[in-house]
Design a protein around this motif. Structure first.
Motif, PDB file in Angstrom:
ATOM      1  N   GLU A  42       0.821  -1.220   0.000  1.00 30.10           N
ATOM      2  CA  GLU A  42       0.000   0.000   0.000  1.00 30.10           C
ATOM      3  C   GLU A  42       0.855   1.270   0.000  1.00 30.10           C
ATOM      4  OE1 GLU A  42      -3.207   0.256  -0.305  1.00 30.10           O
ATOM      5  OE2 GLU A  42      -4.001  -1.721   0.188  1.00 30.10           O
ATOM      6  N   ARG A  45       1.106   2.618  -3.437  1.00 26.35           N
ATOM      7  CA  ARG A  45      -0.105   2.904  -4.214  1.00 26.35           C
ATOM      8  C   ARG A  45      -0.529   4.351  -4.048  1.00 26.35           C
ATOM      9  NH1 ARG A  45      -4.290  -1.855  -3.332  1.00 26.35           N
ATOM     10  NH2 ARG A  45      -5.653  -0.242  -4.121  1.00 26.35           N
ATOM     11  N   PRO A  47      -3.293   7.524  -4.164  1.00 22.92           N
ATOM     12  CA  PRO A  47      -2.530   8.691  -3.764  1.00 22.92           C
ATOM     13  C   PRO A  47      -1.932   8.488  -2.380  1.00 22.92           C
ATOM     14  CG  PRO A  47      -4.852   9.037  -3.375  1.00 22.92           C
ATOM     15  CD  PRO A  47      -4.727   7.684  -3.973  1.00 22.92           C
ATOM     16  N   GLU A  49      -0.910   9.537   1.355  1.00 27.90           N
ATOM     17  CA  GLU A  49      -1.533  10.405   2.374  1.00 27.90           C
ATOM     18  C   GLU A  49      -0.478  11.277   3.061  1.00 27.90           C
ATOM     19  OE1 GLU A  49      -4.662  10.697   2.913  1.00 27.90           O
ATOM     20  OE2 GLU A  49      -5.464   8.971   1.832  1.00 27.90           O
ATOM     21  N   ARG A  51      -0.550  14.347   4.246  1.00 28.89           N
ATOM     22  CA  ARG A  51      -1.008  15.123   5.375  1.00 28.89           C
ATOM     23  C   ARG A  51      -1.046  14.297   6.642  1.00 28.89           C
ATOM     24  NH1 ARG A  51      -6.279  18.955   5.301  1.00 28.89           N
ATOM     25  NH2 ARG A  51      -6.818  18.092   7.325  1.00 28.89           N
ATOM     26  N   MET A 141     -15.041   3.672   7.306  1.00 28.36           N
ATOM     27  CA  MET A 141     -14.134   4.100   6.230  1.00 28.36           C
ATOM     28  C   MET A 141     -14.248   3.157   5.056  1.00 28.36           C
ATOM     29  SD  MET A 141     -10.532   5.322   7.693  1.00 28.36           S
ATOM     30  CE  MET A 141     -10.552   6.571   8.954  1.00 28.36           C
ATOM     31  N   ILE A 146     -13.079   4.273   1.278  1.00 27.54           N
ATOM     32  CA  ILE A 146     -11.775   4.814   1.655  1.00 27.54           C
ATOM     33  C   ILE A 146     -10.969   3.632   2.174  1.00 27.54           C
ATOM     34  CG2 ILE A 146     -10.564   6.341   3.257  1.00 27.54           C
ATOM     35  CD1 ILE A 146     -13.301   7.927   3.312  1.00 27.54           C
ATOM     36  N   ASN A 147      -9.732   3.494   1.707  1.00 29.79           N
ATOM     37  CA  ASN A 147      -8.931   2.354   2.117  1.00 29.79           C
ATOM     38  C   ASN A 147      -8.360   2.601   3.519  1.00 29.79           C
ATOM     39  OD1 ASN A 147      -6.888   0.497   2.498  1.00 29.79           O
ATOM     40  ND2 ASN A 147      -6.366   0.437   0.336  1.00 29.79           N
ATOM     41  N   TYR A 151      -4.928   4.633   4.816  1.00 33.44           N
ATOM     42  CA  TYR A 151      -5.070   5.878   5.576  1.00 33.44           C
ATOM     43  C   TYR A 151      -4.557   5.742   7.002  1.00 33.44           C
ATOM     44  CZ  TYR A 151      -6.982  10.172   7.385  1.00 33.44           C
ATOM     45  OH  TYR A 151      -7.097  11.398   7.963  1.00 33.44           O
TER      46      TYR A 151
ATOM     47  N   ASN B  98     -15.357  -0.890  -4.524  1.00 37.23           N
ATOM     48  CA  ASN B  98     -15.320   0.498  -4.065  1.00 37.23           C
ATOM     49  C   ASN B  98     -16.232   1.389  -4.889  1.00 37.23           C
ATOM     50  OD1 ASN B  98     -13.746   0.293  -1.809  1.00 37.23           O
ATOM     51  ND2 ASN B  98     -11.825   0.602  -2.911  1.00 37.23           N
ATOM     52  N   TYR B 114     -15.904   9.497  13.249  1.00 35.99           N
ATOM     53  CA  TYR B 114     -14.467   9.437  13.532  1.00 35.99           C
ATOM     54  C   TYR B 114     -14.195  10.335  14.726  1.00 35.99           C
ATOM     55  CZ  TYR B 114     -14.775   7.815   8.755  1.00 35.99           C
ATOM     56  OH  TYR B 114     -15.138   7.144   7.624  1.00 35.99           O
ATOM     57  N   PHE B 125     -14.049  14.739   5.430  1.00 36.98           N
ATOM     58  CA  PHE B 125     -13.141  13.621   5.167  1.00 36.98           C
ATOM     59  C   PHE B 125     -13.533  12.786   3.940  1.00 36.98           C
ATOM     60  CE2 PHE B 125     -11.765   9.211   6.190  1.00 36.98           C
ATOM     61  CZ  PHE B 125     -10.412   9.405   6.002  1.00 36.98           C
ATOM     62  N   GLN B 129     -11.389  12.608   0.448  1.00 36.58           N
ATOM     63  CA  GLN B 129     -10.847  11.345  -0.047  1.00 36.58           C
ATOM     64  C   GLN B 129     -11.402  10.955  -1.416  1.00 36.58           C
ATOM     65  OE1 GLN B 129      -8.584   9.108   1.396  1.00 36.58           O
ATOM     66  NE2 GLN B 129      -8.104  10.758   2.804  1.00 36.58           N
ATOM     67  N   LEU B 130     -12.672  11.241  -1.631  1.00 39.17           N
ATOM     68  CA  LEU B 130     -13.322  10.675  -2.820  1.00 39.17           C
ATOM     69  C   LEU B 130     -13.588  11.688  -3.921  1.00 39.17           C
ATOM     70  CD1 LEU B 130     -15.880   8.375  -1.005  1.00 39.17           C
ATOM     71  CD2 LEU B 130     -13.674   7.743  -1.948  1.00 39.17           C
TER      72      LEU B 130
END
Ligand SMILES: Nc1ncnc2c1ncn2[C@@H]1O[C@H](COP(=O)(O)OP(=O)(O)OP(=O)(O)O)[C@@H](O)[C@H]1O
Ligand SMILES: [Mg+2]
Lengths: 268, 263
Positions: A42, A45, A47, A49, A51, A141, A146-147, A151, B98, B114, B125, B129-130
């Protein structure tokens, strides 16, 4: 019930139990390897992260600086005070800086840093991801595409892998300061003279393997902390279990890596 | 208030009827799931048509949450066909899964906000992300819009730990609605809330369905909520569907077990 079993049956049962414990251990180890593999994949891969990784680096670095600094200082101080009498007997007090530098850089700095980070960072990651798992935040998530592995896990593992070597270098530096202070209890040396004496004894083979070792420490601490949290079972008590077993497993892994590293550097 | 809700619902139904024949967006055939030696789902069959709201009733522990978790691939079923938008989800690869998940909203039983992020960040969030190429101002506007939809605009800077259970559920709902799902899976949206708040949420669900034309499965123990929101109800017992029909039909059922839910 147990009483009525004959000894052979009882022995057999014990063997079966041990075997299933072994099986459980192997199963767990296999899972951990698969988890490590996935984390590694991962990383590459898109994008990436940025931040969150930077934030985690900040968390890992900043949260432990005081504790590691203090421990490093005390270690340098105590090591010097305790070795001084033995060396003084042989009239080898001038060897102290060299001895300190080698033992701090090769062993004490990395291991102390790693152990503190196991307790401080590994447990935090175990508890944090564990509670996210239990309260279904990780599932949340996942269902929003969202992976969570990328993340949550990749960012944390990268953060420990980058920051723990830096923290170890920092611990080494502070330990030198502690040693310098201890030297000055009985003798008086300039800091410059002390550092020159310390550095002349350090060789390439002292520094590089130690650095590689701390990178590995960082990797396993992050990985095991995240693994334990990520695989927490249902129910709140499993958060505590995850945190606890993250510390225990990671500390154990640190010592095993340390031993292997010592064997390998010995061969070089 | 209740009256307007019922009228709103009737209107929704009429609109859907005008769309002609409704194709199922979710189809479940013979779904089995067992944990260790505990058989939870024992051959569940059900269908949800486009624009329809299906309510699932069943005793606590009857596997309702497991059922909808199977639909989004959180739990892998032992056997059975699960089709969402006409595609079998057990055959999808990660990417396709996904893509499917982006169109399905899931409201967790305990909201699952979260808790390291504020309400604003919770909502931002998934967008960050998406929807990477969405301009920032648009994201902000969307966040404000959904918060307004759920009636919690002033909670925007709170942390989830400061919210009450009902507020957390509504933020959870906002978080899934912000991605404009075509299907919503609600896991007990009103449980543990007072009657007033529970009505508000039912109302919200009806409004959102009308506004965004959402098909949904709603799990609940709350009969007023079921009455207000359901087009059809299925009842789950020991891992199989034992009764199916509209609220009216089931309310008038002769079966003791079915009737026990209504009184
Ligand atoms: N991940 C899991 N691992 C093991 N057992 C599980 C898991 N998820 C659910 N179960 C078991 O499956 C059964 C059904 O659980 P589920 O959460 O679907 O019930 P439910 O119908 O949603 O109940 P409630 O109305 O209380 O939410 C329970 O007995 C639960 O212990
Ligand atoms: Mg449930």
């Amino acid at each position: 019930m147990q009483q009525s079993l004959n000894p052979i049956r009882r022995a057999k049962m014990r063997v079966t139990q041990k075997r299933s414990e072994l099986k459980q251990f192997l199963y767990e180890a296999g899972n951990l390897v698969a988890f490590a593999g996935q984390t590694f994949r991962e990383i590459f891969r898109r994008p990436f992260e940025w931040r969150e990784t930077l934030y985690q680096c900040y968390q890992v670095g900043y949260k432990s600086t005081f504790l590691i600094g203090l421990t490093g200082f005390i270690m340098g101080l105590v090591l010097t005070i305790q070795t001084r009498p033995s060396l003084a007997k042989f009239g080898a007090v001038s060897m102290i800086p060299g001895m300190i530098s080698v033992s701090v850089v090769r062993e004490i700095g990395p291991v102390i840093t790693a152990i503190i980070c196991c307790g401080n960072i590994g447990s935090r990651m175990g508890a944090e991801l564990g509670s996210m798992k239990v309260s279904e935040q990780i599932d949340a998530m996942e269902v929003s595409a969202i992976n969570p592995h990328r993340y949550l896990v990749v960012t944390r593992v990268l953060a420990t892998t980058l920051m723990i070597p830096l923290l170890a270098i920092y611990a080494d530096g502070i330990a030198f300061c502690g040693a310098y202070v201890a030297m000055n209890i009985h003798d008086s040396t300039t800091f410059r003279h002390f550092m020159v004496a310390a550095m002349t004894h350090l060789e390439f083979l002292d520094i590089v393997p130690a650095l590689v070792k701390t990178v590995l420490f960082g990797w396993v601490i992050g990985l095991i902390g995240c693994y334990k949290g990520y695989h927490a079972r249902r129910g709140t008590e499993s958060v505590g279990i995850a945190a606890n077993s993250a510390v225990v497993t990671a500390s154990l892994a640190v010592f095993v890596i340390d031993m292997l590293a010592a064997q390998i550097t010995d061969l070089l | 208030m209740e009256e307007t809700m019922i009228i709103a619902k009737e209107e929704g139904k009429r609109e859907r009827l005008e769309h002609g024949p409704e194709e199922p967006v979710i189809r479940i055939r013979g779904l089995y799931k067992c944990f260790k030696d505990h058989q939870v789902l024992n051959g569940v069959d059900l269908e949800v048509k486009k624009g329809e709201n299906l309510v699932v009733l069943g005793k606590s522990g009857s596997g309702k949450s497991v059922l909808i978790k199977c639909l989004v691939g959180l739990i892998y079923p032992d056997a059975g066909d699960l089709e969402v938008f006409g595609r079998r989800i057990t055959e999808l690869n990660e990417e396709e899964l996904n893509e499917m998940r982006k169109k399905v909203g899931f409201l967790f039983q305990n909201a699952a906000l979260y808790d390291s992020m504020s309400v604003r960040e919770n909502l931002a969030f998934p967008l960050r992300q998406l929807k990477k190429d969405m301009p920032r101002a648009k994201k902000e506007a969307l966040i404000e819009e959904v918060l307004d939809d759920v009636g919690l605009s002033d909670a925007i800077d709170q942390m989830p730990s400061k919210l009450s259970g009902g507020q957390a559920k509504r933020i959870g709902l906002a978080r899934t609605l912000i991605l404009r799902p075509e299907i919503m899976l609600y896991d007990e949206p009103t449980t543990g809330l007072d009657t007033g708040t529970s009505h508000e949420i039912s109302d919200l669900i009806i409004r959102m369905r009308k506004k965004y034309n959402i098909s949904s499965i709603l799990i609940t123990h709350d009969m007023p909520c079921a009455r207000l929101t359901s087009d059809r109800i299925v009842m789950l017992k020991e891992g199989v569907v034992v009764a199916e029909g509209t609220y009216k039909e089931l309310e008038g059922s002769d079966d003791e077990w079915v009737k026990s839910f209504f009184y």
